[in-house]
Design an enzyme around this catalytic site. Structure first.
Site: not given
Length: 307
Positions: A39, A42-43, A45, A87, A113, A161, A183
């Site tokens: 990943g 962006s962010g 990663g 993934l 990540n 997390s 769900y």
């Protein structure tokens, strides 16, 4: 930087909530090291790749496409290689594993990540709820596929997390992995994140007797595009909270960088980290029997996937 970041105390490591990825890697020479970051486009990663490359590492960054991964590498400079690894697509993960083997390079760390979060409606892949499949099964396939490439003192870093606390009672609903019985976005995100912790702990056990380590972590609450699937009201709530307590991206990337390369984490394994220090996860995330059961089930899932 949030108000809390400015006031938060540091922990035993000398770092804490407001520490940044650059700060926790200051003085660490990664020349000659190869680190895989999933990943990377962006962010957290992207920031992780930027900082590790700045410290001299060869960073192999993965994204859904090689183009995205390579563009991210070019944007940060340093020595980087882009690699496709979707993934949720077993063929893509297996191709990434093969590519890493073809390169023949010893891997000094892998930072798992990438991820997806709080999908508002049920989505599945190969008969399994998509968050569980992407965040856990995909990374399981990648990491276990390259264990033989790990350097003698390699570190495996699994980004979990604090939302693992939203996982269902018992941690993993083995009878509802497709989400068809019921769900809820955050419950299933939590399930995928507690799976990350259980995976890291079981991997640490399997690496016992070596200098290799495996750890999981909570990066903090950060506004990145990980929340792109969230409903607008939840996104707005995060935006309001950002000025008070949310971490910046450099702060959010700090813990995974610390665990992956800082000498202070070199001999610590099988733990859950937060704010660059060992922390406490939910009780069932520390259940060795549950970790073994999940590992066995995941191997069964992987074996059933199309070649």
């Amino acid at each position: 930087m949030s108000l809390y970041s400015m006031m938060a105390p540091k922990g035993a490591s000398g770092f804490g909530y407001g520490s940044t990825a650059e700060q926790v890697t200051q003085g660490v020479d990664l020349s000659g090291k190869t680190i895989v970051v999933t990943g990377c486009n962006s962010g957290l990663g992207l920031e992780t790749m930027r900082v590790l490359a700045k410290r001299g590492a060869h960073v192999i960054g993965t994204a859904r496409t090689e183009t995205k991964a390579s563009e991210a590498g070019r944007s940060v400079g340093g020595k980087t290689t882009g690699l496709a690894c979707e993934l949720s697509d077993p063929k893509s993960v297996r191709a990434a594993v093969k590519s890493l083997h073809d390169k023949g390079t010893k891997i000094d760390a892998i930072i798992a990540n990438a991820g997806i979060m709080a999908l508002p409606t049920l989505e599945t892949a190969f008969g399994y709820e998509l968050q569980f499949f992407t965040n856990h099964v995909g990374h399981f396939m990648l990491v276990t596929g390259i264990l033989d490439l790990l350097a003698d003192d390699a570190r495996v870093v699994i980004v979990s997390s604090g939302a693992h606390r939203n996982a269902p009672d018992g941690g993993i609903q083995f009878d509802n992995l497709d989400g068809k019985k019921s769900y809820a976005p955050w419950t299933f995100y939590g399930q995928s994140k507690i799976a990350n912790i259980l995976f890291a702990k079981q991997l640490a056990k399997r690496l016992g007797g070596t200098k290799k380590t495996a750890n999981a972590l909570h990066p903090g609450v950060i506004k990145t595009n990980l929340g792109r699937h969230m409903n607008p009201l939840a996104g707005a709530a995060l935006s309001i909270g950002s000025a008070i307590a949310m971490k910046s991206i450099p702060e959010g990337a700090a813990t995974q960088c610390y665990v992956a390369v800082n000498p202070g984490a070199a001999s610590i394994t099988g733990e859950y980290w937060s704010d660059c220090n060992v922390a406490q996860c939910r009780a069932d995330a520390r259940d060795p029997a549950l970790a073994e059961k999940l590992w066995a089930k995941t191997e069964e899932i992987v074996a059933s996937l199309p070649a």
